[in-house]
Each structure stands twice: as C-alpha cells, then as structure tokens.
Design a protein around this motif. Structure first.
Motif, PDB file in Angstrom:
ATOM      1  N   TYR A 112       4.310  15.290  -5.897  1.00  0.00           N
ATOM      2  CA  TYR A 112       4.155  16.393  -4.953  1.00  0.00           C
ATOM      3  C   TYR A 112       2.702  16.864  -4.858  1.00  0.00           C
ATOM      4  O   TYR A 112       2.225  17.162  -3.762  1.00  0.00           O
ATOM      5  CB  TYR A 112       5.100  17.528  -5.340  1.00  0.00           C
ATOM      6  N   THR A 113       1.995  16.884  -5.975  1.00  0.00           N
ATOM      7  CA  THR A 113       0.579  17.276  -5.913  1.00  0.00           C
ATOM      8  C   THR A 113      -0.239  16.213  -5.184  1.00  0.00           C
ATOM      9  O   THR A 113      -1.177  16.544  -4.466  1.00  0.00           O
ATOM     10  CB  THR A 113      -0.003  17.546  -7.320  1.00  0.00           C
ATOM     11  N   ARG A 114       0.136  14.963  -5.339  1.00  0.00           N
ATOM     12  CA  ARG A 114      -0.575  13.903  -4.619  1.00  0.00           C
ATOM     13  C   ARG A 114      -0.440  14.100  -3.114  1.00  0.00           C
ATOM     14  O   ARG A 114      -1.418  13.995  -2.368  1.00  0.00           O
ATOM     15  CB  ARG A 114      -0.061  12.523  -5.040  1.00  0.00           C
ATOM     16  N   HIS A 115       0.760  14.438  -2.666  1.00  0.00           N
ATOM     17  CA  HIS A 115       0.969  14.667  -1.231  1.00  0.00           C
ATOM     18  C   HIS A 115       0.186  15.889  -0.748  1.00  0.00           C
ATOM     19  O   HIS A 115      -0.369  15.878   0.344  1.00  0.00           O
ATOM     20  CB  HIS A 115       2.456  14.818  -0.915  1.00  0.00           C
ATOM     21  N   LEU A 116       0.131  16.937  -1.565  1.00  0.00           N
ATOM     22  CA  LEU A 116      -0.646  18.122  -1.169  1.00  0.00           C
ATOM     23  C   LEU A 116      -2.135  17.813  -1.141  1.00  0.00           C
ATOM     24  O   LEU A 116      -2.852  18.310  -0.270  1.00  0.00           O
ATOM     25  CB  LEU A 116      -0.349  19.295  -2.094  1.00  0.00           C
ATOM     26  N   ASN A 117      -2.613  17.008  -2.074  1.00  0.00           N
ATOM     27  CA  ASN A 117      -4.026  16.626  -2.062  1.00  0.00           C
ATOM     28  C   ASN A 117      -4.387  15.864  -0.800  1.00  0.00           C
ATOM     29  O   ASN A 117      -5.485  16.014  -0.269  1.00  0.00           O
ATOM     30  CB  ASN A 117      -4.375  15.792  -3.303  1.00  0.00           C
ATOM     31  N   GLU A 118      -3.466  15.052  -0.325  1.00  0.00           N
ATOM     32  CA  GLU A 118      -3.719  14.279   0.899  1.00  0.00           C
ATOM     33  C   GLU A 118      -3.618  15.137   2.154  1.00  0.00           C
ATOM     34  O   GLU A 118      -4.311  14.896   3.132  1.00  0.00           O
ATOM     35  CB  GLU A 118      -2.729  13.119   0.988  1.00  0.00           C
ATOM     36  N   ALA A 119      -2.766  16.162   2.126  1.00  0.00           N
ATOM     37  CA  ALA A 119      -2.457  16.914   3.339  1.00  0.00           C
ATOM     38  C   ALA A 119      -3.231  18.217   3.500  1.00  0.00           C
ATOM     39  O   ALA A 119      -3.395  18.690   4.627  1.00  0.00           O
ATOM     40  CB  ALA A 119      -0.961  17.224   3.381  1.00  0.00           C
ATOM     41  N   LEU A 120      -3.690  18.812   2.396  1.00  0.00           N
ATOM     42  CA  LEU A 120      -4.249  20.157   2.470  1.00  0.00           C
ATOM     43  C   LEU A 120      -5.722  20.207   2.082  1.00  0.00           C
ATOM     44  O   LEU A 120      -6.181  19.424   1.254  1.00  0.00           O
ATOM     45  CB  LEU A 120      -3.475  21.104   1.537  1.00  0.00           C
ATOM     46  N   CYS A 121      -6.414  21.169   2.662  1.00  0.00           N
ATOM     47  CA  CYS A 121      -7.793  21.444   2.262  1.00  0.00           C
ATOM     48  C   CYS A 121      -7.768  22.343   1.015  1.00  0.00           C
ATOM     49  O   CYS A 121      -6.715  22.828   0.598  1.00  0.00           O
ATOM     50  CB  CYS A 121      -8.550  22.120   3.405  1.00  0.00           C
ATOM     51  N   GLU A 122      -8.930  22.593   0.449  1.00  0.00           N
ATOM     52  CA  GLU A 122      -9.011  23.390  -0.775  1.00  0.00           C
ATOM     53  C   GLU A 122      -8.448  24.792  -0.574  1.00  0.00           C
ATOM     54  O   GLU A 122      -7.724  25.304  -1.433  1.00  0.00           O
ATOM     55  CB  GLU A 122     -10.473  23.471  -1.262  1.00  0.00           C
ATOM     56  N   ALA A 123      -8.726  25.416   0.546  1.00  0.00           N
ATOM     57  CA  ALA A 123      -8.240  26.780   0.799  1.00  0.00           C
ATOM     58  C   ALA A 123      -6.710  26.811   0.864  1.00  0.00           C
ATOM     59  O   ALA A 123      -6.079  27.748   0.351  1.00  0.00           O
ATOM     60  CB  ALA A 123      -8.841  27.322   2.099  1.00  0.00           C
ATOM     61  N   ASP A 124      -6.109  25.802   1.469  1.00  0.00           N
ATOM     62  CA  ASP A 124      -4.650  25.750   1.548  1.00  0.00           C
ATOM     63  C   ASP A 124      -4.029  25.474   0.178  1.00  0.00           C
ATOM     64  O   ASP A 124      -2.974  26.023  -0.154  1.00  0.00           O
ATOM     65  CB  ASP A 124      -4.199  24.695   2.556  1.00  0.00           C
ATOM     66  N   LYS A 125      -4.683  24.624  -0.619  1.00  0.00           N
ATOM     67  CA  LYS A 125      -4.187  24.375  -1.977  1.00  0.00           C
ATOM     68  C   LYS A 125      -4.287  25.659  -2.808  1.00  0.00           C
ATOM     69  O   LYS A 125      -3.391  25.958  -3.600  1.00  0.00           O
ATOM     70  CB  LYS A 125      -4.948  23.227  -2.631  1.00  0.00           C
ATOM     71  N   PHE A 126      -5.343  26.434  -2.603  1.00  0.00           N
ATOM     72  CA  PHE A 126      -5.484  27.731  -3.268  1.00  0.00           C
ATOM     73  C   PHE A 126      -4.318  28.649  -2.887  1.00  0.00           C
ATOM     74  O   PHE A 126      -3.740  29.320  -3.746  1.00  0.00           O
ATOM     75  CB  PHE A 126      -6.825  28.377  -2.894  1.00  0.00           C
ATOM     76  N   ASP A 127      -3.950  28.663  -1.606  1.00  0.00           N
ATOM     77  CA  ASP A 127      -2.810  29.471  -1.149  1.00  0.00           C
ATOM     78  C   ASP A 127      -1.509  29.039  -1.817  1.00  0.00           C
ATOM     79  O   ASP A 127      -0.669  29.872  -2.154  1.00  0.00           O
ATOM     80  CB  ASP A 127      -2.667  29.399   0.369  1.00  0.00           C
ATOM     81  N   VAL A 128      -1.335  27.739  -2.021  1.00  0.00           N
ATOM     82  CA  VAL A 128      -0.138  27.245  -2.703  1.00  0.00           C
ATOM     83  C   VAL A 128      -0.122  27.728  -4.151  1.00  0.00           C
ATOM     84  O   VAL A 128       0.914  28.192  -4.645  1.00  0.00           O
ATOM     85  CB  VAL A 128      -0.041  25.703  -2.625  1.00  0.00           C
ATOM     86  N   ILE A 129      -1.256  27.652  -4.838  1.00  0.00           N
ATOM     87  CA  ILE A 129      -1.319  28.113  -6.235  1.00  0.00           C
ATOM     88  C   ILE A 129      -1.056  29.617  -6.299  1.00  0.00           C
ATOM     89  O   ILE A 129      -0.330  30.087  -7.186  1.00  0.00           O
ATOM     90  CB  ILE A 129      -2.680  27.752  -6.880  1.00  0.00           C
ATOM     91  N   THR A 130      -1.597  30.369  -5.365  1.00  0.00           N
ATOM     92  CA  THR A 130      -1.325  31.815  -5.316  1.00  0.00           C
ATOM     93  C   THR A 130       0.171  32.055  -5.120  1.00  0.00           C
ATOM     94  O   THR A 130       0.762  32.922  -5.773  1.00  0.00           O
ATOM     95  CB  THR A 130      -2.140  32.482  -4.192  1.00  0.00           C
ATOM     96  N   ALA A 131       0.788  31.270  -4.257  1.00  0.00           N
ATOM     97  CA  ALA A 131       2.229  31.399  -4.035  1.00  0.00           C
ATOM     98  C   ALA A 131       3.006  31.063  -5.309  1.00  0.00           C
ATOM     99  O   ALA A 131       4.007  31.722  -5.619  1.00  0.00           O
ATOM    100  CB  ALA A 131       2.663  30.493  -2.884  1.00  0.00           C
ATOM    101  N   LEU A 132       2.552  30.068  -6.055  1.00  0.00           N
ATOM    102  CA  LEU A 132       3.227  29.733  -7.315  1.00  0.00           C
ATOM    103  C   LEU A 132       3.170  30.901  -8.297  1.00  0.00           C
ATOM    104  O   LEU A 132       4.153  31.187  -8.991  1.00  0.00           O
ATOM    105  CB  LEU A 132       2.615  28.479  -7.939  1.00  0.00           C
ATOM    106  N   TRP A 133       2.032  31.582  -8.351  1.00  0.00           N
ATOM    107  CA  TRP A 133       1.922  32.776  -9.193  1.00  0.00           C
ATOM    108  C   TRP A 133       2.908  33.846  -8.730  1.00  0.00           C
ATOM    109  O   TRP A 133       3.541  34.520  -9.540  1.00  0.00           O
ATOM    110  CB  TRP A 133       0.499  33.338  -9.173  1.00  0.00           C
ATOM    111  N   ARG A 134       3.043  33.999  -7.427  1.00  0.00           N
ATOM    112  CA  ARG A 134       3.963  35.009  -6.886  1.00  0.00           C
ATOM    113  C   ARG A 134       5.421  34.658  -7.191  1.00  0.00           C
ATOM    114  O   ARG A 134       6.228  35.547  -7.444  1.00  0.00           O
ATOM    115  CB  ARG A 134       3.726  35.173  -5.393  1.00  0.00           C
ATOM    116  N   VAL A 135       5.745  33.401  -7.176  1.00  0.00           N
ATOM    117  CA  VAL A 135       7.091  32.973  -7.551  1.00  0.00           C
ATOM    118  C   VAL A 135       7.347  33.314  -9.019  1.00  0.00           C
ATOM    119  O   VAL A 135       8.392  33.861  -9.370  1.00  0.00           O
ATOM    120  CB  VAL A 135       7.284  31.457  -7.289  1.00  0.00           C
ATOM    121  N   ALA A 136       6.383  33.006  -9.871  1.00  0.00           N
ATOM    122  CA  ALA A 136       6.542  33.272 -11.301  1.00  0.00           C
ATOM    123  C   ALA A 136       6.692  34.768 -11.584  1.00  0.00           C
ATOM    124  O   ALA A 136       7.415  35.167 -12.499  1.00  0.00           O
ATOM    125  CB  ALA A 136       5.352  32.704 -12.076  1.00  0.00           C
ATOM    126  N   GLN A 137       6.028  35.599 -10.797  1.00  0.00           N
ATOM    127  CA  GLN A 137       6.091  37.049 -10.998  1.00  0.00           C
ATOM    128  C   GLN A 137       7.356  37.678 -10.424  1.00  0.00           C
ATOM    129  O   GLN A 137       7.636  38.838 -10.698  1.00  0.00           O
ATOM    130  CB  GLN A 137       4.886  37.717 -10.332  1.00  0.00           C
TER     131      GLN A 137
END
Length: 152
Positions: A85-110
């Motif tokens: 899944y990270t490989r697909h995100l690396n191919e599809a997203l720019c750094e800013a979008d990957k940052f948004d995904v990581i922020t969303a992961l933090w929000r899920v955990a919280q």
C-alpha cells in the motif's frame, strides 16, 4: 514436494499482481485499518473516523468511502502488511498528499482511547516507507492533535 515449495515462494504477494487494482484511496484505507488494528482492538470510532477522513482526503461521497473501508478490510484478511500500500501511495501521491495521509493516520489513532504505542510505531513505519522525514512525521502528529477531525 520441492517443486511445490519453489512455486509457493515464486508467487507475488502483491494483491495487484493478481489483477486486483489498488488506487490511492484504497491504499490509504488499508493503512488506516492497519493503524486501527495495531493496538489489537478494533474500535468502531476509529472505523468511522477512517471513513470520514477518506471522504475528505479524496473528495469521495460517504458510500464510496465506506465501501473502500470494507474493501480494505477484505484485502487485509488475506494480505497483511503495509509495503504494498505504501508503494502505491509513493507512486500516486506527492509529498504534501503523503503528509496528509500520515496526518489522517494520526487522527485515526486518536479517535478512541488516544494513541497507543503500537499505533505510533505503525504510523512511524508507514511514514518511513512513504519517505517522509522525521520532522514531517512530528508535524503531522502535532497537526492531528491540534485539529483531530480536519484532514489538512
């Protein structure tokens, strides 16, 4: 016997290799579920937060976002792990979008009882695989704490 073992090891564990397509929203949904399950508890609050964040991150309607979570859950029953899944995100997203995904992961955990150490470890591993710096990892964590429901 040896032939069967050799065949087993030659199989590609990538679900996309079997004709199943993975796009960025589905990959993000799978990663959100990995974070949800990292503490060995499945919480409906985290699932609902995942659906809402997918809807906002990828501009989806609620039904599509819910279906993505269901599809990701089915895929993770058979293919555990984050590398595909990270490989697909690396191919599809720019750094800013990957940052948004990581922020969303933090929000899920919280979303439920705060961030568990296993959830934090999973997010750290995903951030590393998405080639985000430690500074960006911390920025995402702080941003998620400041505004837990907004994806950006």
């Amino acid at each position: 016997m040896l032939k069967k073992l050799t065949e087993l090891f030659r199989r590609d564990p990538d679900p996309a290799a079997n004709g199943a397509s993975i796009d960025a929203p589905l990959a993000a949904a799978a990663l959100m579920l990995e974070v949800t399950w990292a503490d060995h508890e499945t919480d409906s609050t985290e699932i609902e937060r995942s659906t809402a964040l997918l809807k906002q991150l990828f501009d989806l309607d609620a039904a599509v976002a819910g279906q993505l979570v269901d599809d990701a859950r089915d895929r993770l029953q058979h293919n555990v792990g984050v590398q595909t899944y990270t490989r697909h995100l690396n191919e599809a997203l720019c750094e800013a979008d990957k940052f948004d995904v990581i922020t969303a992961l933090w929000r899920v955990a919280q979303a439920s009882n705060g961030v568990d150490r296993f959830e934090e470890h999973t997010i750290r591993r995903i951030a590393d695989l998405l080639y985000l710096s430690h500074d960006r990892f911390i920025q995402a964590k702080l941003l998620a704490r400041q505004n837990p429901s907004n994806p950006s």
